[in-house]
Enzyme design. Structure first.
Site, short mmCIF file in Angstrom:
data_model
loop_
_atom_site.label_atom_id
_atom_site.label_comp_id
_atom_site.label_asym_id
_atom_site.label_seq_id
_atom_site.Cartn_x
_atom_site.Cartn_y
_atom_site.Cartn_z
CD GLU A 37 -3.26 0.73 2.04
OE1 GLU A 37 -4.26 1.46 1.95
OE2 GLU A 37 -3.10 -0.11 2.97
CG ASP A 318 -4.06 1.02 8.94
OD1 ASP A 318 -2.99 0.94 8.29
OD2 ASP A 318 -5.17 0.89 8.42
CG HIS A 319 -1.46 -2.86 8.27
ND1 HIS A 319 -1.89 -4.12 7.90
CD2 HIS A 319 -2.38 -2.01 7.74
CE1 HIS A 319 -2.99 -4.04 7.20
NE2 HIS A 319 -3.31 -2.76 7.08
CB CYS A 590 -19.66 4.83 23.02
SG CYS A 590 -18.59 4.92 24.48
#
Length: 617
Positions: A37, A318-319, A590
């Site tokens: 990516e 995020d990895h 939330c």
């Protein structure tokens, strides 16, 4: 030998985070680093994104022009080597390929034809799976390395589900063909598949029935396949060993994610006795495999999001990277870096120039230079001719009026800015002097015109925006200027000798008029200052009123925000971005990060639609 796989979620962002590509690569201390990516298009590849000292790189970028896929995906393999030429290092590949079908120009077969075993698939399907920039294959002699970024498919997106099925079906056929040839295969990357319930935080009872999870398990040794899941082989019972976490829910705070970044290997070991029981590439050459949690965005000790940590910028992907270490991999024969290396990309290396093109450019440059010189000379000659013509007309006017040249022409020349003391009757010298003077006066005039305009612009920009303090300084300067002007007038009059005046009258300065002018200046300055003070006070009142109104609106909005039932805390507003009947509709959830239901500190699962249904028309 170390191999690292890492979904960087944008290579530019990771380079910016570490300061440079070289610092990012050296932080892993690995021989082969596989990125997924990268989010780079071919035309965007530059040296700072693709080249680093001591590394050779191989890129696959998105080629498709489908909506939402441009500049998406992309993979890159970086190999740490001492030399890119005549090297015997295993890390430097002997061949490299973009994609895995063989149809792209950088293919291992060198023919641009589909690889053996893929003849059953339509050519359009083969090109489609390779055009999204999801694979780089490097042949390291002892093994073939696949750097993969698997497609993602939502459960309700039939088109992407079919694409993902075709992608892995073609890939499996290619692997089977290589294994039949006796090759060893290592597969690394983000496959976007969590194989078992142990690899997912919220796995339900039907989790393992997913067709992609069934496919991945079918190629593993445990189900009779040829591949080993290296991490699970080394850590069969480790829980909460995740490599990816959703960014929008803050799930990383509670390690609420999934394991979708994998290292797979298949094939025999490098020992000569292949028939020995228990010998395989996995058992004989894989030393360890682990998740590099130190690269996670969320660090222990960070302030929780709902306790003031929302302003903290979390840097990173995020990895998390996955590392595997190999042993007993000997050197190979001397070889050079493949032609697919980034060092040969025209945007990075530059276009090669031939000797003829260099000589042609030099010839064109010399011709243009000579043309400029000739044009400047012709312009100078034109100016001289204009001066001579002007002189001729001046002398003709003098002769036709019946006045001698000595009496009339000097005054005419003086009025035109020429030297009157020149002996005009000596025509050769006079013409040259006059032409030079005309040329100088013309150039001075052309230079003075833009300077005046520049001064006007500078004067306008100087007074375009003033502060309140500058107006007070301005009024004091005006008073000082008025006093100094009177003194200057008197001094200048005293300094002028009486012999310079033709009359005997002594000039007298009108003190009363100057003092009245000074009073007018002072009164106008004070009036202007008062106006400015009034306008500033009005603006300040408007600003204060706007701030009070905004605070009131915030208080009303805060009161209208519902409290979540689990923690009695203000919820946060979200908007539906997925296409469908609720697209654009606001809702409340939330505010806490997503986590296990057993953890009372995690998100309580509160959900409520907003009263105002803002739908996109």
């Amino acid at each position: 030998m170390k191999i690292v796989t890492y979904n960087v979620n944008g290579l530019r962002s990771r380079i910016s985070q570490f300061g440079s590509l070289h610092k990012l690569l050296t932080s892993f201390d690995a021989d082969i680093i596989c990125f997924q990516e990268t989010k780079l298009r071919r035309q965007e590849l530059t040296a700072d994104l693709a080249m680093a000292d001591g590394y050779e790189s191989y890129f696959s970028c998105t080629r498709t022009v489908d909506k939402g896929r441009t500049g998406y995906a992309g993979v890159a393999t970086f190999c740490r080597v001492k030399s890119a030429f005549s090297s015997h290092e295993v890390a430097l590949p002997i061949a490299a390929e973009e994609g895995f079908t063989g149809l792209l120009e950088n293919s291992l077969n060198g023919k641009g034809e589909a690889h053996e075993g893929l003849e059953e698939f339509p050519k359009d399907d083969l090109l489609k799976v390779d055009n999204e920039g999801r694979c780089v294959v490097t042949d390291h002699g002892h093994f073939v390395l696949y750097n993969l970024y698997g497609p993602r498919a939502e459960c309700d997106d039939a088109q992407r589900i079919q694409f993902k099925l075709t992608f892995y079906k073609i890939l499996q056929k290619r692997w089977e063909s290589l294994l039949l040839q006796g090759r060893r295969i290592i597969v690394v990357g983000d496959l976007n598949i969590a194989p078992t319930a142990l690899d997912r935080c919220d796995a339900g009872p039907d989790f393992e029935k997913n067709e992609f999870r069934r496919w991945l398990r079918s190629i593993l040794v445990e189900c009779g396949g040829p591949f080993n899941d290296v991490f699970r082989t080394k850590h069969p019972d480790r829980k909460e060993a995740f490599t990816c976490w959703p960014q929008n829910t803050g799930a990383e705070e509670f390690n609420y994610g999934s394991r979708i970044d994998h290292v797979l290997c298949a094939g025999s070991c490098l020992h000569q006795e292949h028939d020995l029981q228990g010998h395989s590439f996995m058992n004989c050459h894989v030393m360890e495999c682990d998740i590099l949690t130190q690269y996670r965005r969320w660090k222990p000790g960070n302030t929780l999001r709902w306790k003031g940590g929302r302003s903290i910028k979390l840097e990173g992907s995020d990895h998390a990277p996955v590392l595997t270490r190999l042993l007993g991999i000997p050197d190979i024969a001397h070889h050079n870096t493949p032609t697919m290396s980034a060092r040969y990309i025209p945007m990075i290396r530059g276009l090669q120039q031939t000797l003829v093109s260099v000589l042609m450019k030099r010839q064109v440059a010399e011709q243009s230079k000579s043309f400029e010189m000739s044009s400047s000379i012709s312009d100078e000659n034109t100016r001289i001719e204009m001066c001579n013509e002007r002189m001729k007309r001046s002398f003709e006017n003098c002769s036709t009026s019946g006045v001698s040249h000595d009496e009339s022409c000097p005054s005419n020349l003086e009025s035109e800015g020429l030297a009157s003391d020149t002996d005009i009757r000596s025509k050769g010298f006079a013409n040259d002097a006059v032409c030079k003077t005309l040329l100088m006066s013309g150039s001075e005039h052309s230079q003075s015109a833009p300077s005046n305009g520049t001064k006007k612009k500078a004067r306008k920009s100087q007074w375009s925006q003033l502060s309140l303090r500058s107006f007070f300084q301005k009024s004091s300067n005006l008073r000082d200027g008025a006093d100094s002007s009177n003194n200057d007038i008197s001094i200048s009059q005293e300094d002028i000798p009486l012999s310079d005046y033709h009359s005997n009258d002594t000039p007298v300065v009108d003190v009363q008029s100057s003092s009245s002018q000074q009073d007018e200046l002072n009164s106008s300055a004070s009036t202007q200052d008062q106006c400015e003070l009034n306008s500033c006070s009005l603006e300040e009142e408007k600003t204060n009123g706007a701030l009070l109104e905004w605070r009131r609106i915030q208080q009303v909005m805060q009161k209208s925000i519902p409290l979540c039932k689990g923690h009695s805390e203000p919820s946060v507003a979200r908007v539906v971005k997925k296409q469908g009947p609720n697209f654009g509709r606001r809702f409340y959830v939330c505010a806490r990060a997503e986590g296990p239901a057993s953890n009372s500190e995690a998100n309580c699962g509160y959900f409520k639609w907003a009263d105002s249904k803002s739908r996109r028309k």
